[in-house]
Design an enzyme around this catalytic site. Structure first.
Site, PDB file in Angstrom:
ATOM      1  N   LYS A 227       0.859  -1.193   0.000  1.00  0.00           N
ATOM      2  CA  LYS A 227       0.000   0.000   0.000  1.00  0.00           C
ATOM      3  C   LYS A 227       0.892   1.238   0.000  1.00  0.00           C
ATOM      4  O   LYS A 227       1.767   1.390   0.844  1.00  0.00           O
ATOM      5  CB  LYS A 227      -0.908   0.031   1.223  1.00  0.00           C
ATOM      6  CG  LYS A 227      -1.801   1.276   1.246  1.00  0.00           C
ATOM      7  CD  LYS A 227      -2.842   1.188   2.351  1.00  0.00           C
ATOM      8  CE  LYS A 227      -2.418   1.797   3.655  1.00  0.00           C
ATOM      9  NZ  LYS A 227      -2.376   3.270   3.707  1.00  0.00           N
TER      10      LYS A 227
ATOM     11  N   ASP B 213      -3.424   4.349  -2.022  1.00  0.00           N
ATOM     12  CA  ASP B 213      -4.411   4.798  -1.032  1.00  0.00           C
ATOM     13  C   ASP B 213      -4.400   6.329  -0.961  1.00  0.00           C
ATOM     14  O   ASP B 213      -3.831   6.911  -0.035  1.00  0.00           O
ATOM     15  CB  ASP B 213      -4.018   4.160   0.316  1.00  0.00           C
ATOM     16  CG  ASP B 213      -4.924   4.549   1.466  1.00  0.00           C
ATOM     17  OD1 ASP B 213      -6.068   4.961   1.219  1.00  0.00           O
ATOM     18  OD2 ASP B 213      -4.475   4.423   2.623  1.00  0.00           O
TER      19      ASP B 213
ATOM     20  N   LYS C  86      -7.379   8.214  -1.399  1.00  0.00           N
ATOM     21  CA  LYS C  86      -8.683   8.651  -0.871  1.00  0.00           C
ATOM     22  C   LYS C  86      -9.216   9.920  -1.530  1.00  0.00           C
ATOM     23  O   LYS C  86      -9.429  10.948  -0.869  1.00  0.00           O
ATOM     24  CB  LYS C  86      -8.594   8.882   0.645  1.00  0.00           C
ATOM     25  CG  LYS C  86      -8.155   7.680   1.457  1.00  0.00           C
ATOM     26  CD  LYS C  86      -8.199   7.981   2.946  1.00  0.00           C
ATOM     27  CE  LYS C  86      -7.799   6.814   3.814  1.00  0.00           C
ATOM     28  NZ  LYS C  86      -6.361   6.515   3.813  1.00  0.00           N
TER      29      LYS C  86
ATOM     30  N   ASP D 134     -13.617  14.952  -4.272  1.00  0.00           N
ATOM     31  CA  ASP D 134     -13.696  16.265  -4.922  1.00  0.00           C
ATOM     32  C   ASP D 134     -14.938  16.263  -5.813  1.00  0.00           C
ATOM     33  O   ASP D 134     -15.736  15.312  -5.761  1.00  0.00           O
ATOM     34  CB  ASP D 134     -12.402  16.509  -5.731  1.00  0.00           C
ATOM     35  CG  ASP D 134     -12.080  17.996  -5.874  1.00  0.00           C
ATOM     36  OD1 ASP D 134     -13.009  18.784  -6.156  1.00  0.00           O
ATOM     37  OD2 ASP D 134     -10.905  18.373  -5.703  1.00  0.00           O
TER      38      ASP D 134
ATOM     39  N   THR E 129     -11.713   5.284  10.565  1.00  0.00           N
ATOM     40  CA  THR E 129     -11.787   4.684  11.911  1.00  0.00           C
ATOM     41  C   THR E 129     -11.354   5.682  12.992  1.00  0.00           C
ATOM     42  O   THR E 129     -11.561   5.448  14.169  1.00  0.00           O
ATOM     43  CB  THR E 129     -10.933   3.395  11.997  1.00  0.00           C
ATOM     44  OG1 THR E 129      -9.679   3.649  11.387  1.00  0.00           O
ATOM     45  CG2 THR E 129     -11.610   2.252  11.291  1.00  0.00           C
TER      46      THR E 129
ATOM     47  N   ARG F 229       2.760  -0.938  10.841  1.00  0.00           N
ATOM     48  CA  ARG F 229       3.833  -1.032  11.837  1.00  0.00           C
ATOM     49  C   ARG F 229       4.136  -2.425  12.384  1.00  0.00           C
ATOM     50  O   ARG F 229       5.315  -2.709  12.642  1.00  0.00           O
ATOM     51  CB  ARG F 229       3.556  -0.026  12.958  1.00  0.00           C
ATOM     52  CG  ARG F 229       3.769   1.404  12.471  1.00  0.00           C
ATOM     53  CD  ARG F 229       3.066   2.421  13.324  1.00  0.00           C
ATOM     54  NE  ARG F 229       1.611   2.310  13.178  1.00  0.00           N
ATOM     55  CZ  ARG F 229       0.748   3.055  13.847  1.00  0.00           C
ATOM     56  NH1 ARG F 229       1.191   3.957  14.712  1.00  0.00           N
ATOM     57  NH2 ARG F 229      -0.555   2.908  13.652  1.00  0.00           N
TER      58      ARG F 229
HETATM   59  O1  C5P Z   1       0.701   0.832  11.146  1.00  0.00           O
HETATM   60  P1  C5P Z   1      -0.731   0.399  10.992  1.00  0.00           P
HETATM   61  O2  C5P Z   1      -0.892  -1.108  10.865  1.00  0.00           O
HETATM   62  O3  C5P Z   1      -1.642   0.997  12.023  1.00  0.00           O
HETATM   63  O4  C5P Z   1      -1.133   1.005   9.570  1.00  0.00           O
HETATM   64  C1  C5P Z   1      -2.450   0.928   9.061  1.00  0.00           C
HETATM   65  C2  C5P Z   1      -2.525   1.596   7.736  1.00  0.00           C
HETATM   66  O5  C5P Z   1      -3.878   1.621   7.338  1.00  0.00           O
HETATM   67  C3  C5P Z   1      -2.041   3.043   7.718  1.00  0.00           C
HETATM   68  O6  C5P Z   1      -1.444   3.268   6.435  1.00  0.00           O
HETATM   69  C4  C5P Z   1      -3.295   3.847   7.879  1.00  0.00           C
HETATM   70  O7  C5P Z   1      -3.209   5.101   7.262  1.00  0.00           O
HETATM   71  C5  C5P Z   1      -4.301   2.968   7.153  1.00  0.00           C
HETATM   72  N1  C5P Z   1      -5.689   3.167   7.548  1.00  0.00           N
HETATM   73  C6  C5P Z   1      -6.146   2.970   8.849  1.00  0.00           C
HETATM   74  N2  C5P Z   1      -7.463   3.159   9.156  1.00  0.00           N
HETATM   75  C7  C5P Z   1      -8.325   3.530   8.214  1.00  0.00           C
HETATM   76  C8  C5P Z   1      -7.891   3.736   6.898  1.00  0.00           C
HETATM   77  C9  C5P Z   1      -6.549   3.530   6.605  1.00  0.00           C
HETATM   78  O8  C5P Z   1      -5.355   2.618   9.722  1.00  0.00           O
HETATM   79  N3  C5P Z   1      -9.607   3.666   8.517  1.00  0.00           N
END
Ligand code: C5P
Length: 232
Positions: free
Chosen positions: A32, A59, A61, A64, A119, A211
């Site tokens: 991603k 990603d 998003k 517009d 979220t 992460r």
């Molecule tokens: O590091 P982590 O596992 O929390 O990363 C989750 C990824 O998913 C990040 O790139 C974050 O921007 C993305 N994301 C999220 N919640 C959402 C939409 C996207 O955590 N509702």
């Protein structure tokens, strides 16, 4: 498209990203690319990662007016990504325009999914800031149905919503779910987390994991653990 683990490459430079990807000498993970990396490095980083053989979820998003989204999606379509996304809050007309823009002259196009409610938005913020007073779950389902009506392929949602989205929109409507953590891992800033195995049990099609893999001492081992838990 089958079930898979998508690694969120939340890095701010090409050097960091490619050094990370160089560790994966076996199979090529689904990647991603989010706003941070795209705004830092531009479309060239998408082409480079694609040329290395990875599938890409871009990603960005988009949200517009329909005409702008349509024209921007046509540009993204030419980058040959596998999945891209828009905000469902942009309305059905905007999502339909996105599908049109994304569709190439030969009729093919990347998969297109919609963000329902981020979220990071909770009931209180939705009511206070957006003046949406319906229960958040109802809003998420309504946005998912709008995305389906507009011809999209699925939504980004919390793993907890995946089963309900499938119930409302059909089993082949994709659920792409971030907020995944190992049972023995640190949740960090994610509020509602689920393990890869639980996400699988509840029917997520793709889990997006950042992460727990990118910050692991051994990212390849963490990725393989994630795959094993999600797919086996
Ligand atoms: O590091 P982590 O596992 O929390 O990363 C989750 C990824 O998913 C990040 O790139 C974050 O921007 C993305 N994301 C999220 N919640 C959402 C939409 C996207 O955590 N509702």
């Amino acid at each position: 498209m089958g079930k898979d683990v998508i690694i969120a490459c939340d890095f701010s430079s090409k050097e960091q990203t490619l050094a990370f990807l160089d560790r994966f000498t076996g199979n090529k993970p689904f990647i991603k690319i989010g706003m941070e990396l795209f705004y830092a490095e531009g479309p060239a980083i998408v082409r480079e990662i694609k040329a290395r053989g990875h599938r890409i979820f871009l990603d960005l998003k988009l949200h517009d007016i329909p005409n702008t989204v349509k024209r921007s999606m046509a540009v993204l379509s030419s980058l040959d990504v596998d999945i891209c996304n828009v905000h469902a809050a942009g309305t059905i007309a905007m999502m339909q325009a996105a599908v049109e823009g994304l569709t190439r002259p030969d009729g093919t196009r990347p998969l297109l999914i919609a963000v329902t409610q981020l979220t990071s938005t909770d009931q209180e913020a939705m009511e206070r800031d957006l003046l949406i007073t319906e229960p958040i779950e109802k809003v998420v389902m309504h946005y998912a149905k709008n995305a389906k009506a507009a011809g999209l392929d699925g939504v980004v949602c919390s793993p907890r919503e995946a089963a309900k989205v499938h119930e409302a929109c059909g089993g082949d409507f994709l659920t792409v779910t971030p907020g995944v953590r190992f049972a023995d891992g640190d949740a960090g800033d994610q509020k509602r987390v689920m393990t890869p195995a639980a996400a699988r049990a509840i029917g997520s099609d793709y889990i997006v994991v950042g992460r727990p893999i990118t910050a692991a001492p051994d990212p390849v081992a963490a990725y393989e653990r994630c795959l094993a838990e999600f797919l086996d």
